[in-house]
Write a protein that holds these residues in place. Structure first.
Motif, PDB file in Angstrom:
ATOM      1  N   THR A 370      -1.046  13.429  -1.812  1.00  0.00           N
ATOM      2  CA  THR A 370       0.087  12.648  -1.307  1.00  0.00           C
ATOM      3  C   THR A 370       1.282  13.538  -0.994  1.00  0.00           C
ATOM      4  O   THR A 370       2.037  13.261  -0.052  1.00  0.00           O
ATOM      5  CB  THR A 370       0.493  11.585  -2.342  1.00  0.00           C
ATOM      6  N   ASN A 374       2.712  13.727   2.721  1.00  0.00           N
ATOM      7  CA  ASN A 374       4.079  13.301   2.992  1.00  0.00           C
ATOM      8  C   ASN A 374       4.823  14.311   3.859  1.00  0.00           C
ATOM      9  O   ASN A 374       5.620  13.939   4.724  1.00  0.00           O
ATOM     10  CB  ASN A 374       4.816  13.093   1.663  1.00  0.00           C
ATOM     11  N   GLN A 407      -2.302   6.138  -6.098  1.00  0.00           N
ATOM     12  CA  GLN A 407      -2.265   7.317  -5.234  1.00  0.00           C
ATOM     13  C   GLN A 407      -3.281   7.210  -4.097  1.00  0.00           C
ATOM     14  O   GLN A 407      -2.986   7.596  -2.957  1.00  0.00           O
ATOM     15  CB  GLN A 407      -2.544   8.573  -6.068  1.00  0.00           C
ATOM     16  N   THR A 410      -1.977   4.952  -1.521  1.00  0.00           N
ATOM     17  CA  THR A 410      -0.927   5.658  -0.786  1.00  0.00           C
ATOM     18  C   THR A 410      -1.519   6.564   0.279  1.00  0.00           C
ATOM     19  O   THR A 410      -0.992   6.672   1.398  1.00  0.00           O
ATOM     20  CB  THR A 410      -0.063   6.470  -1.761  1.00  0.00           C
ATOM     21  N   GLN A 414      -0.741   6.601   4.242  1.00  0.00           N
ATOM     22  CA  GLN A 414      -0.336   7.800   4.969  1.00  0.00           C
ATOM     23  C   GLN A 414      -1.243   8.049   6.168  1.00  0.00           C
ATOM     24  O   GLN A 414      -0.784   8.459   7.245  1.00  0.00           O
ATOM     25  CB  GLN A 414      -0.356   9.007   4.038  1.00  0.00           C
ATOM     26  N   GLN A 447       4.693   1.319  -2.046  1.00  0.00           N
ATOM     27  CA  GLN A 447       4.230   2.393  -1.173  1.00  0.00           C
ATOM     28  C   GLN A 447       3.892   1.853   0.218  1.00  0.00           C
ATOM     29  O   GLN A 447       4.126   2.532   1.226  1.00  0.00           O
ATOM     30  CB  GLN A 447       3.001   3.072  -1.789  1.00  0.00           C
ATOM     31  N   TYR A 451       5.597   3.261   3.754  1.00  0.00           N
ATOM     32  CA  TYR A 451       4.849   3.856   4.872  1.00  0.00           C
ATOM     33  C   TYR A 451       4.568   2.871   6.003  1.00  0.00           C
ATOM     34  O   TYR A 451       3.651   3.073   6.785  1.00  0.00           O
ATOM     35  CB  TYR A 451       3.538   4.453   4.357  1.00  0.00           C
TER      36      TYR A 451
END
Length: 888
Positions: A370, A374, A407, A410, A414, A447, A451
């Protein structure tokens, strides 16, 4: 519910209940201390830390600790142990003791007791107060003597005290170093005692000779005691000594790298990696280029190790290197390769081996993913299917930990890059959310909001709102759901090309509902000031853009360029046709200027905000200034026919932002607007066609800013540091609500005391260097004085403003103001506190306190005769009342 949905906004441990009077609380505890029953005494003793937190002022703390010291001197060992714990919990208040010598005298006498337990407790007490008595040679001598004691408890206590005094006193560290080196080198010292002595060497950094002596004995211990426990402890001690002294850093880095490559034990590898990370954070300028290259090579080797924990830790180190690199294309490829290998080859084994350790290896790898995703969004696109499959597998079979689940979700967000996710991906995510706890679902929804997956977050928040038992939690989740609805309307405008004005209207309606919900969720313990203000500013900013779009549409309804040209040649007043539109543009410019000022006010009130949140506010302010500059330039063209670049010089240059990283984000949108504005204004000015193109450009710029991607700031959901200023003002009125009485021919000395209350993790982003106190007096109501000179009234000074900046000492500060009140009447005194950080910046955090003062003059009141007219009126009223009574 195991976790709080609402972010904390007050200092940890600060009670919101009505506070008891400090003197009453101290008197009540003093009665307990003087009780003949040990239980009542101990109950009173353990309440003192809370008393110090509520009233952290020197007079109270000095009095209370002197009373405790008396009890310590005459009590038994159990009472002394409780007092020791109170002193250790109140360490930050110790330097508020006014009579340090008297406090020490009452406690230190127990060191001569025949009871070794009493002496041991006293030695630990001495170590706990080392910050206020660091250079007391009598205590130094007692600690050194106690190291040779035959009682194990007393020796351990002396080691504790020696460790504390070595940290605070350069003289003691130099004196005790030789003694410790002799004990560590001597064969007569037991091994378990050496293990307890080694950590104290980390404080031998006050001078180079002492540090070199400590390094030498640590190196001999590494050679003479190769056991894992000794090696781990010695390496940690040497690393902290190197960080503090900044000597022998390069040799120690080489030593850690050599052990990382040669020692076969995995625990040693993990210790080396941890210490290398600490050295890289605290002293990166002392590393050699060869050390960095060798460190990377060691990490690359360990990334593919059979030990899952070691591989995960190595990937974490490589991720830190990748984030710090200025060349995004170099190191992340190696990290991605290691991560892919970890997932494809070790996912099954990772799930099995992590079951007993709460999924720590998988958690480290997911955090690495992550972090890279990011900063480098395009670098992990090829691995999206692998961790989506892993999420699906672990959702069915059971995840190693809840953190891993968050995670992995996430990572999916992403990879989607704010685009609509396919139905099968959404189904996998919904299944993962259904099988997790409510707190983990809330984190996943946060999250998703971050995003750009607003529809998915909206569903989760809407579902969670009906699963909480608190009304404030319900309103908080309802507000977040409405925020997602508002952002979804804007996102649909970007994806589907919907009309801007209707989308903005729907967005503003949802934002208004969110603001109402957040205000309803506010409580005294969690006021949600930043959240409400941020949403309010979003409403004001989007309303300004909506007004601008409507103004541009009004301009389009004016005659076309050909007709305008003919009208201009006939009337000779070309700009008169657009007077109404120009007035609307000026109104839009004023709105943008006001919003920018309000955003600046919120910025300087957010002392505890993280840097990304402050950057978020800066971008919003730049958006306002960008549109304001464009409007001002177009108004200049209408009025004068000449081009003007406005106020563009304060904005960032285009090369600051990387298009590959930001995509269609707010920074890149601002840069593109400024570039196009500069290009258009450079053209020949004065033609109506150009004015229409400028208005079209202004309308398109407003739509681009509406569609630009900017995530909600972290401070909106999570407060990592907490700082609160608490003030105590004297004098205070005897009765609440009444003013303080002051003679007009004297001055009032206003004393302001305060403490800075911090949370569990203070000064993460910025620290308090001083507190600025501003006092402003103003006349509220003048007392009417007969035969007063009107000229004298006009020259009287009815307002005073004074300001002082005072530095806190162990989170306590005090200052005084001398204030005149020459005008008779009621005055208001307003005190504003502002925090000054280490850079000198002033943050207007408050609090704001008001005190009423009544200025009087006894001589005037005595000389004032009763009015004869009032006697006549009173007599007439009395007679009328008597006549009315007789008639009835």
């Amino acid at each position: 519910m195991s976790a709080s949905f609402i972010p904390r906004s007050t200092a940890d441990g600060i009670s919101a209940e009505q506070e008891q009077d400090a003197n009453s609380a101290l008197t009540e505890l003093d009665k307990g201390l003087r009780s003949g029953k040990i239980g009542i005494q101990c109950e009173a003793i353990v309440k003192f830390p809370r008393l110090f937190e509520k009233y952290p002022f020197p007079i109270l703390i000095n009095s209370a600790l002197l009373k405790i010291a008396d009890v310590y001197r005459g009590g038994n060992n159990f009472i002394r142990l409780n007092i020791l714990r109170v002193v250790q919990q109140s360490e930050k208040h110790l330097d508020k003791i006014l009579n340090v010598d008297e406090f020490l005298r009452r406690i230190f006498g127990v060191i001569h007791s025949n009871d070794p337990i009493a002496r041991a407790i006293t030695l630990r007490m001495m170590g706990s107060i080392a910050s206020i008595v660091p250079e007391k040679t009598l205590i130094h001598h007692s600690i050194i003597l106690a190291l040779d004691s035959h009682d194990a408890v007393e020796v351990e206590a002396s080691i504790f005290a020696a460790d504390k005094f070595s940290e605070k006193s350069k003289t003691f560290a130099r004196t005790i170093c030789s003694k410790m080196v002799a004990m560590l080198s001597g064969l007569a010292t037991p091994v378990d005692l050496k293990v307890k002595l080694i950590p104290s060497l980390r404080h031998m950094h006050h001078d180079s000779d002492t540090a070199a002596q400590a390094f030498a004995v640590c190196e001999s211990l590494l050679e003479g005691y190769p056991a894992k426990k000794f090696v781990l402890l010695t390496l940690d001690t040497m690393t902290r000594l190197a960080v503090q002294s900044l000597v022998n850093v390069a040799p120690h880095v080489a030593r850690l790298l050599q052990l990382l490559m040669s020692d076969p034990r995995h625990d040693i590898h993990l210790c080396c990696l941890r210490n290398l990370c600490l050295l890289a954070r605290r002293g990166p300028h002392l590393w050699q280029t060869s050390d960095v290259e060798q460190d990377q090579c060691a990490c690359y080797k360990c990334c593919f190790d059979q030990n899952i924990s070691l591989a995960a830790r190595s990937i974490q180190v490589l991720t830190h290197i990748a984030k710090a690199s200025r060349m995004p294309g170099d190191i992340p490829s190696e990290v991605v390769s290691a991560v892919q290998t970890f997932f494809f080859l070790g996912s099954h084994r990772c799930g099995e081996e992590s079951a007993g350790s709460e999924g720590k290896p998988a958690q480290l790898v997911c955090e690495a993913l992550t972090a890279v995703g990011n900063k480098f969004p395009d670098s992990l696109q090829g691995s999206a299917s692998s961790y989506l499959a892993l999420l699906q597998k672990w959702t069915i079979e059971g995840l190693p930990s809840d953190h891993v689940q968050v995670q992995l979700c996430t990572l999916v967000f992403q990879a989607a890059r704010e685009q609509l996710m396919p139905p099968d991906v959404q189904a996998t995510l919904r299944l993962a959310v259904e099988k997790c706890e409510s707190w983990q679902a809330y984190r996943i929804a946060r999250q998703a909001l971050r995003y750009g997956q607003f529809s998915f977050a909206e569903l989760i928040f809407s579902d969670l709102a009906y699963k909480v038992s608190s009304e404030s939690y319900y309103n908080w989740l309802l507000g977040l759901k409405n925020v997602c609805t508002a952002r979804r309307h804007l996102h649909n405008m970007q994806l589907n090309g919907f009309s801007a004005v209707p989308c903005l209207s729907s967005c503003l309606e949802s934002y208004q509902r969110a603001l109402v919900a957040f205000k309803a969720a506010s409580t005294p313990a969690h006021p949600l000031e930043f959240q409400c203000e941020y949403v309010r500013l979003s409403i004001v900013w989007l309303s300004s853009l909506r007004l601008l779009l409507l103004t541009c549409n009004t301009f389009r309804s004016s005659p076309p360029p050909a007709i305008v040209t003919a009208l201009a040649s006939t009337s000779g007043q070309e700009g008169a046709r657009w007077v109404q539109v120009v007035q609307q543009l000026e109104k839009c410019e004023k709105h943008c200027r006001d919003v920018a000022q309000q955003i600046s006010t919120l910025y300087w009130a957010s002392f505890d905000a993280d840097p990304s949140t402050l950057g978020n506010l800066t971008l919003l302010q730049q958006s306002c200034n960008c549109i304001k500059s464009a409007i001002a330039s177009i108004i200049s063209v209408v009025h004068t026919g000449q081009s003007s670049l406005g106020e563009h010089q304060f904005l960032a240059h285009p090369e600051v932002y990387d298009e590959n990283i930001w995509g269609k984000s707010l920074p890149s949108t601002i840069v593109s607007i400024l570039k196009e504005l500069k290009t258009m204004l450079a053209e020949s000015a004065g033609s109506p066609e150009k004015l229409y193109r400028l208005i079209d450009f202004l309308s398109m710029s407003a739509q681009n800013l509406v569609q630009a991607n900017i995530s909600f700031p972290r401070f909106f959901f999570q407060q990592l540091q907490s700082t609160n200023v608490k003030l105590a003002i004297s004098p205070q009125p005897s009765n609440a609500g009444e003013p303080v009485l002051v003679r007009s021919d004297t001055n009032l000395t206003l004393k302001v005391e305060g403490v800075i209350q911090k949370g569990e993790r203070p000064s993460i982003f910025r620290s308090v260097a001083g507190v600025n106190i501003t006092v402003t007096t103003s006349l509220v109501n003048r007392t009417v004085v007969p035969q007063a000179d009107s000229l004298e009234k006009s020259t009287e000074k009815t307002s005073v403003q004074l300001s002082q900046t005072v530095g806190p000492h162990n989170e306590y500060f005090s200052t005084s103001f001398v204030l005149p009140f020459p005008v008779l009447g009621l005055h208001s005194v307003q005190l504003d506190a502002a925090i000054v950080d280490e850079t000198g910046a002033c943050w207007h955090t408050g609090p704001r306190t008001t005190l009423n003062i009544k200025s009087y003059d006894d001589s005037i009141q005595r000389q004032q005769p009763p009015r004869s007219g009032s006697r006549v009126v009173a007599a007439v009223v009395a007679a009328a009342a008597a006549a009315a009574a007789n008639s009835h």
